[in-house]
Scaffold this motif. Sequence first.
Motif, PDB file in Angstrom:
ATOM      1  N   THR A 109       9.873  -2.800  -3.108  1.00 18.68           N
ATOM      2  CA  THR A 109      10.057  -1.785  -4.143  1.00 18.68           C
ATOM      3  C   THR A 109      10.359  -0.437  -3.499  1.00 18.68           C
ATOM      4  OG1 THR A 109       8.464  -2.936  -5.558  1.00 18.68           O
ATOM      5  CG2 THR A 109       8.992  -0.666  -6.138  1.00 18.68           C
ATOM      6  N   PRO A 110      11.413   0.252  -3.926  1.00 17.73           N
ATOM      7  CA  PRO A 110      11.711   1.566  -3.343  1.00 17.73           C
ATOM      8  C   PRO A 110      10.580   2.560  -3.584  1.00 17.73           C
ATOM      9  CG  PRO A 110      13.590   0.726  -4.579  1.00 17.73           C
ATOM     10  CD  PRO A 110      12.438  -0.173  -4.899  1.00 17.73           C
ATOM     11  N   ALA A 111      10.098   3.174  -2.517  1.00 19.75           N
ATOM     12  CA  ALA A 111       9.058   4.199  -2.594  1.00 19.75           C
ATOM     13  C   ALA A 111       9.031   4.936  -1.263  1.00 19.75           C
ATOM     14  CB  ALA A 111       7.690   3.584  -2.881  1.00 19.75           C
ATOM     15  N   ALA A 112       8.615   6.184  -1.293  1.00 23.07           N
ATOM     16  CA  ALA A 112       8.528   6.956  -0.052  1.00 23.07           C
ATOM     17  C   ALA A 112       7.364   6.477   0.811  1.00 23.07           C
ATOM     18  CB  ALA A 112       8.374   8.440  -0.368  1.00 23.07           C
ATOM     19  N   ARG A 113       6.249   6.094   0.158  1.00 21.05           N
ATOM     20  CA  ARG A 113       5.070   5.610   0.888  1.00 21.05           C
ATOM     21  C   ARG A 113       4.549   4.346   0.224  1.00 21.05           C
ATOM     22  NH1 ARG A 113       0.280   9.224   0.670  1.00 21.05           N
ATOM     23  NH2 ARG A 113      -0.472   8.063   2.484  1.00 21.05           N
ATOM     24  N   ARG A 114       4.050   3.443   1.049  1.00 22.60           N
ATOM     25  CA  ARG A 114       3.380   2.235   0.575  1.00 22.60           C
ATOM     26  C   ARG A 114       2.037   2.184   1.286  1.00 22.60           C
ATOM     27  NH1 ARG A 114       8.594   1.406   1.776  1.00 22.60           N
ATOM     28  NH2 ARG A 114       9.998   0.668   0.119  1.00 22.60           N
ATOM     29  N   VAL A 115       0.953   2.212   0.510  1.00 22.52           N
ATOM     30  CA  VAL A 115      -0.377   2.374   1.094  1.00 22.52           C
ATOM     31  C   VAL A 115      -1.318   1.289   0.603  1.00 22.52           C
ATOM     32  CG1 VAL A 115      -2.340   3.939   1.398  1.00 22.52           C
ATOM     33  CG2 VAL A 115      -0.018   4.879   1.182  1.00 22.52           C
ATOM     34  N   LEU A 116      -1.975   0.611   1.539  1.00 22.89           N
ATOM     35  CA  LEU A 116      -3.030  -0.344   1.211  1.00 22.89           C
ATOM     36  C   LEU A 116      -4.369   0.352   1.382  1.00 22.89           C
ATOM     37  CD1 LEU A 116      -4.120  -3.207   0.619  1.00 22.89           C
ATOM     38  CD2 LEU A 116      -3.957  -3.662   3.078  1.00 22.89           C
ATOM     39  N   VAL A 117      -5.104   0.475   0.293  1.00 22.24           N
ATOM     40  CA  VAL A 117      -6.429   1.100   0.311  1.00 22.24           C
ATOM     41  C   VAL A 117      -7.426  -0.052   0.449  1.00 22.24           C
ATOM     42  CG1 VAL A 117      -7.980   2.680  -0.870  1.00 22.24           C
ATOM     43  CG2 VAL A 117      -5.510   2.880  -1.214  1.00 22.24           C
ATOM     44  N   LEU A 118      -7.920  -0.259   1.661  1.00 23.74           N
ATOM     45  CA  LEU A 118      -8.561  -1.519   2.018  1.00 23.74           C
ATOM     46  C   LEU A 118     -10.056  -1.385   2.274  1.00 23.74           C
ATOM     47  CD1 LEU A 118      -8.083  -4.542   2.746  1.00 23.74           C
ATOM     48  CD2 LEU A 118      -7.725  -3.776   5.108  1.00 23.74           C
ATOM     49  N   ASP A 119     -10.803  -2.323   1.692  1.00 25.87           N
ATOM     50  CA  ASP A 119     -12.212  -2.520   2.027  1.00 25.87           C
ATOM     51  C   ASP A 119     -12.239  -3.662   3.045  1.00 25.87           C
ATOM     52  OD1 ASP A 119     -14.896  -3.109   2.237  1.00 25.87           O
ATOM     53  OD2 ASP A 119     -15.191  -3.557   0.114  1.00 25.87           O
ATOM     54  N   GLY A 120     -12.300  -3.326   4.323  1.00 33.99           N
ATOM     55  CA  GLY A 120     -12.291  -4.350   5.357  1.00 33.99           C
ATOM     56  C   GLY A 120     -11.291  -4.031   6.440  1.00 33.99           C
ATOM     57  N   THR A 121     -10.847  -5.082   7.127  1.00 32.46           N
ATOM     58  CA  THR A 121      -9.957  -4.951   8.274  1.00 32.46           C
ATOM     59  C   THR A 121      -8.643  -5.667   8.005  1.00 32.46           C
ATOM     60  OG1 THR A 121     -11.887  -4.924   9.736  1.00 32.46           O
ATOM     61  CG2 THR A 121      -9.759  -5.392  10.756  1.00 32.46           C
ATOM     62  N   PRO A 122      -7.512  -5.059   8.355  1.00 35.35           N
ATOM     63  CA  PRO A 122      -6.222  -5.733   8.138  1.00 35.35           C
ATOM     64  C   PRO A 122      -6.125  -7.022   8.957  1.00 35.35           C
ATOM     65  CG  PRO A 122      -5.909  -3.392   8.621  1.00 35.35           C
ATOM     66  CD  PRO A 122      -7.341  -3.696   8.905  1.00 35.35           C
ATOM     67  N   GLY A 123      -5.368  -7.983   8.409  1.00 31.46           N
ATOM     68  CA  GLY A 123      -5.153  -9.251   9.092  1.00 31.46           C
ATOM     69  C   GLY A 123      -3.673  -9.545   9.224  1.00 31.46           C
ATOM     70  N   ALA A 124      -3.370 -10.783   9.599  1.00 26.86           N
ATOM     71  CA  ALA A 124      -1.978 -11.197   9.786  1.00 26.86           C
ATOM     72  C   ALA A 124      -1.178 -11.131   8.491  1.00 26.86           C
ATOM     73  CB  ALA A 124      -1.941 -12.611  10.349  1.00 26.86           C
ATOM     74  N   ILE A 181      -5.040  -1.370  -3.998  1.00 24.83           N
ATOM     75  CA  ILE A 181      -6.452  -1.348  -3.649  1.00 24.83           C
ATOM     76  C   ILE A 181      -6.933  -2.785  -3.540  1.00 24.83           C
ATOM     77  CG2 ILE A 181      -7.262  -1.120  -6.049  1.00 24.83           C
ATOM     78  CD1 ILE A 181      -9.451   0.833  -4.744  1.00 24.83           C
ATOM     79  N   ALA A 182      -7.582  -3.118  -2.420  1.00 25.34           N
ATOM     80  CA  ALA A 182      -7.890  -4.517  -2.151  1.00 25.34           C
ATOM     81  C   ALA A 182      -9.095  -4.655  -1.235  1.00 25.34           C
ATOM     82  CB  ALA A 182      -6.682  -5.192  -1.499  1.00 25.34           C
ATOM     83  N   LYS A 183      -9.657  -5.863  -1.261  1.00 21.19           N
ATOM     84  CA  LYS A 183     -10.682  -6.266  -0.303  1.00 21.19           C
ATOM     85  C   LYS A 183     -10.064  -7.208   0.724  1.00 21.19           C
ATOM     86  CE  LYS A 183     -14.877  -6.240  -3.178  1.00 21.19           C
ATOM     87  NZ  LYS A 183     -15.968  -7.110  -3.728  1.00 21.19           N
TER      88      LYS A 183
END
Length: 207
Positions: A47-62, A7-9
């Motif tokens: 890290t081994p995982a079936a899903r990796r999810v960024l729960v984002l406040d804002g817009t993804p960048g580079a 979870i991030a901004k």
Amino acid sequence: MTTLLVIAKEPVPGRVKTRLTTRYTPTEAAVLAEAALADTLQAVRDTPAARRVLVLDGTPGAWLPPGVEVVPQARGGLDERLAAAFAGCSGPALLIGMDTPQVTPALLAQGLELATGEASFGPAEDGGFWALGLAEPDPALLYGVPMSVPETGAVQRQRLVDAGLTVCDLPLLRDVDTPEDARLVAAAAPGSRFASAMARLARAGAR
């Protein structure tokens, strides 16, 4: 299906790491926030995982690496946003923030493995928590927990215990909130993007 959640901004000047601005400018604080987020996402990617999810406040960048899904944060207080993040999971899930760039794939794998039991919990130096893992994600375990106060971690952990869950503790880590936190975390993770960003700011004459 195992899930790693971050979870991030979006690291925008004036919106992130404002407590760092007692020493750094808003732009410099955002640079440090971006480095911390990039380190965190790299650890998640490794890290081994079936899903990796960024729960984002804002817009993804580079700074967003491939292989990480992005979903928007829910509205409401932090407890509600964390609860909503877990609500989107099926199966064991481990949630972390963007404030611990020293985190390693080994630590995340441990947290996720322990979460497949009933719950894992990573306490933070400031009284909060840097990780929360649940075998069966239940948003009700987070609703109403007071966030960003010294007793946050204790209240959240007790909530898990009161729900009858066996809680496995992870190592204590320091969140990056203050300039002193930033200095100590950079020293603890000398090869990180975060440490490199701190060094660049020091060379540029940041106080």
